[in-house]
Scaffold this motif. Sequence first.
Motif, short mmCIF file in Angstrom:
data_model
loop_
_atom_site.label_atom_id
_atom_site.label_comp_id
_atom_site.label_asym_id
_atom_site.label_seq_id
_atom_site.Cartn_x
_atom_site.Cartn_y
_atom_site.Cartn_z
N LYS A 180 0.84 -1.19 0.00
CA LYS A 180 0.00 0.00 0.00
C LYS A 180 0.87 1.25 0.00
N VAL A 181 0.40 2.29 -0.66
CA VAL A 181 1.16 3.55 -0.74
C VAL A 181 0.21 4.72 -0.47
N SER A 182 0.58 5.57 0.49
CA SER A 182 -0.27 6.70 0.88
C SER A 182 0.53 7.99 0.90
N CYS A 183 -0.13 9.08 0.49
CA CYS A 183 0.46 10.41 0.59
C CYS A 183 -0.44 11.27 1.48
N VAL A 184 0.13 11.77 2.56
CA VAL A 184 -0.63 12.57 3.51
C VAL A 184 -0.19 14.02 3.41
N HIS A 185 -1.18 14.92 3.38
CA HIS A 185 -0.91 16.35 3.23
C HIS A 185 -1.35 17.09 4.49
N PRO A 186 -0.42 17.33 5.42
CA PRO A 186 -0.79 18.10 6.61
C PRO A 186 -1.09 19.56 6.24
N GLY A 187 -2.10 20.11 6.91
CA GLY A 187 -2.33 21.55 6.84
C GLY A 187 -1.36 22.24 7.78
N VAL A 200 -1.19 32.36 11.27
CA VAL A 200 -1.39 31.21 10.37
C VAL A 200 -2.84 30.76 10.51
N PRO A 201 -3.60 30.72 9.41
CA PRO A 201 -5.01 30.32 9.51
C PRO A 201 -5.16 28.83 9.80
N PHE A 202 -6.13 28.50 10.63
CA PHE A 202 -6.52 27.11 10.92
C PHE A 202 -5.39 26.27 11.52
N ILE A 203 -4.41 26.91 12.16
CA ILE A 203 -3.29 26.14 12.70
C ILE A 203 -3.74 25.37 13.96
N VAL A 204 -3.21 24.16 14.11
CA VAL A 204 -3.50 23.36 15.30
C VAL A 204 -2.18 23.02 16.00
N ASP A 205 -2.28 22.63 17.27
CA ASP A 205 -1.06 22.29 18.01
C ASP A 205 -0.52 20.94 17.53
N THR A 206 0.71 20.64 17.93
CA THR A 206 1.40 19.43 17.44
C THR A 206 0.63 18.16 17.77
N GLU A 207 0.15 18.05 19.01
CA GLU A 207 -0.54 16.81 19.42
C GLU A 207 -1.82 16.59 18.62
N THR A 208 -2.61 17.65 18.46
CA THR A 208 -3.85 17.55 17.67
C THR A 208 -3.53 17.14 16.23
N GLY A 209 -2.52 17.79 15.66
CA GLY A 209 -2.14 17.50 14.29
C GLY A 209 -1.64 16.08 14.11
N CYS A 210 -0.84 15.61 15.07
CA CYS A 210 -0.27 14.26 14.95
C CYS A 210 -1.31 13.17 15.16
N LYS A 211 -2.29 13.43 16.02
CA LYS A 211 -3.39 12.47 16.18
C LYS A 211 -4.15 12.33 14.86
N SER A 228 -8.76 16.79 8.74
CA SER A 228 -9.72 16.75 7.63
C SER A 228 -10.58 18.03 7.59
N TRP A 229 -10.90 18.59 8.77
CA TRP A 229 -11.51 19.92 8.77
C TRP A 229 -10.43 20.94 9.11
N PRO A 230 -10.17 21.93 8.25
CA PRO A 230 -10.92 22.25 7.03
C PRO A 230 -10.28 21.76 5.74
N TRP A 231 -9.15 21.00 5.84
CA TRP A 231 -8.30 20.83 4.66
C TRP A 231 -8.87 19.89 3.61
N ALA A 232 -9.73 18.94 4.00
CA ALA A 232 -10.33 18.06 2.99
C ALA A 232 -11.16 18.86 2.00
N LEU A 233 -11.71 19.98 2.46
CA LEU A 233 -12.46 20.88 1.59
C LEU A 233 -11.58 22.00 1.04
N LEU A 234 -10.75 22.56 1.92
CA LEU A 234 -10.01 23.77 1.57
C LEU A 234 -8.96 23.54 0.48
N HIS A 235 -8.45 22.30 0.35
CA HIS A 235 -7.45 22.09 -0.70
C HIS A 235 -8.05 22.30 -2.08
#
Length: 250
Positions: A180-187, A200-211, A228-235
């Motif tokens: 399997k091959v996956s590409c993940v795009h962090p906001g 920085v808009p919509f920024i989250v802390d490290t723990e929230t982002g890593c979860k 996924s909120w908001p980046w699944a839509l915002l991209h």
Amino acid sequence: MTTRQNILITGASSGLGKGMAAEFAKQGSNLALCARRLDRLEELRSELLAVNPNIKVLIKSLDVNDHNAVFEVFDAFKQEMGQLDRVIVNAGMGKGASIGTGFFNANKQTAETNFVAALAQAEAAMTIFRAQNEGHLVTISSISAVRGFRRAMTVYAATKAGLTSMTEGIRLDVMNTPIKVSCVHPGFIRTEINETVEKVPFIVDTETGCKALVKAINKEKAVSYVPSWPWALLHWVLRVAPSSTIRKMS
């Protein structure tokens, strides 16, 4: 949701790599962690074993720009663990400035680390996975991969676009196989790399982002945007936004 038992993470001594290691430790995965700073990895290993004493945590010093060392370290981890179930290509950097303003060396360093070194990591991982006929390759791209950006983001965004494209090519190559091959795009996730950036808009802390990252990785989708909120839509919005809007963002 898939739980991979033996997980290798590059760039694991800080930022997203360190945060993901903590989340995978909680879920009971064994970890193979590499980064340039061995002292930081030793501290991290102690922290992870305190969280979950039932896992294995192997550490090795690695500069991903030493391409021969990438193959050697990945192979050594594979030998010690018996099998690698997932490799997360996470090591990266964000140095640089506008093209033509005297920062070629910084821009080149980012290009080499984020793309050429990522290629070396993907090659080493896929060599192991092809031999095993099993495994999960994950590349950590960025929301910036969807457009060109200015100033310090110019080369960074370009490398992430290249990484996204390369990952898709690898996935097409092994489609319909057990690999399997996956590409993940962090906001925007607050880490050491961007701690001095204030607005920085919509920024989250490290723990929230890593979860959110680990949740997305465990789903093993081909492409994901996190959180996924908001980046699944915002991209999608970023892809069609006027150039004047994109210019204001960087």
